[in-house]
Design an enzyme around this catalytic site. Structure first.
Site, short mmCIF file in Angstrom:
data_model
loop_
_atom_site.label_atom_id
_atom_site.label_comp_id
_atom_site.label_asym_id
_atom_site.label_seq_id
_atom_site.Cartn_x
_atom_site.Cartn_y
_atom_site.Cartn_z
N LYS A 152 8.43 2.31 4.70
CA LYS A 152 9.61 1.57 5.17
C LYS A 152 10.67 2.49 5.80
CE LYS A 152 9.17 -2.43 2.13
NZ LYS A 152 9.87 -3.32 1.18
N ASP A 172 14.18 -7.88 3.24
CA ASP A 172 14.05 -7.85 1.77
C ASP A 172 15.29 -8.44 1.08
OD1 ASP A 172 11.50 -6.77 1.68
OD2 ASP A 172 12.22 -4.70 1.65
#
Ligand code: ATR
Length: 275
Positions: free
Chosen positions: A68, A105
């Site tokens: 990420k 997220d």
């Protein structure tokens, strides 16, 4: 007939990823033809694999552990959510071979907490365990949702301090030492954003952290969340949730970015829960 558009999730390892199943279920529900596969890339191979995927016409990619941060770094444009988190779980193509990074997220966490579980975060005193990529997304999301205070505790205190400094709200956001957890009193909302469970370890948390009506949430799901959920339940938490719903909701946010329509997450969540 034209080829269905190509999507993928990049991770290492990635064989276990539920993202292909989730996105295919959303696509079926929305009547959209697409292919979605899992691509295992080592950290050394990640950037080239992503570039190759988009050069071959890839329409969008999800990114999971451990990439990420690298996904954020290689992008040419970054959304505010990605910039705040310093990491990206979504990459989308831009004209001229450029890439946009986004992070869904935090939005996925909030959807799961507030809409699926009905949690009201306003006015809560929240404790965030961890200060890595997942914790950074969660911290901003909790503050956006109106928690009264956010206490960040990380095994490495400097990382918690850096996150609190980046947020820059000293009246609301505090850091404490991990060794001091037993002396902090209790919280309404406790989030586990450490990767301890994913790595197969436990946290050995004091039960005194759990207030009488506390909601506890592990950003991980499945076996990785079992230890934290068991601790929260034993400590008398009113609710103890894992992050399966967050997984589905962050995927739905990515799907909406790519396809312009937000799928109905509930049947997909229920099917995964049952499975
Ligand atoms: P992620 O993307 O899942 O957030 P990460 O950025 O590597 O992964 O962050 C992992 C987090 O879990 C960190 O906050 C890490 O603490 P350190 O900063 O001290 O490394 C935390 N963590 C991992 N294993 C842990 C353990 N056994 N006990 C406590 N914290 C742990």
């Amino acid at each position: 007939m034209s080829q269905p558009s190509q999507f993928a999730v990049f991770g290492h390892p990635v064989a276990h990823s539920l993202s292909p199943r989730i996105h295919q279920a959303f696509a079926q529900q929305s009547g959209i033809a697409l292919e979605y596969r899992a691509i295992d890339a080592t950290p050394e191979a990640f950037a080239a694999a992503v570039r190759g995927f988009f050069a071959a016409g890839g329409a969008g990619a999800n990114v999971t552990l451990p990439h990420k941060g690298a996904a954020f770094a290689l992008a040419d444009e970054r959304s505010e959510a990605a910039t705040r988190a310093g990491s990206a779980n979504v990459l989308s193509p831009l004209p001229g071979g450029r890439l946009a990074a986004h992070n869904t997220d935090g939005a996925g966490l909030l959807r799961d907490l507030t809409e699926r579980h009905g949690a009201d975060l306003r006015g809560r005193d929240a404790l965030l365990l961890g200060a890595g990529g997942a914790a950074r997304s969660a911290a901003w999301a909790l503050l956006d949702a109106g928690v009264e205070t956010l206490t960040i505790v990380n095994r490495t205190p400097e990382t918690a301090d850096a996150l609190a400094d980046a947020i820059g709200e000293p009246a609301r956001v505090h850091t404490r030492y991990w060794d001091d957890l037993a002396n902090l009193g209790s919280y309404d909302l406790i989030l586990n954003a450490t990767s301890a469970g994913v790595l197969g370890g436990g946290l050995n948390l004091p039960m005194s952290l759990v207030g009488a009506r506390a909601s506890c949430y592990d950003l991980a799901y499945g076996a990785a969340a079992v230890g934290f959920i068991a601790w929260a339940t034993a400590a008398g938490a009113r609710h103890a949730w894992d992050g399966l719903g967050m997984l589905v909701e962050q995927a739905a946010e990515a799907f909406a970015l790519w396809h312009g329509t937000r799928p109905d997450t509930e049947p997909v969540y229920q099917a995964l829960r049952a499975g």
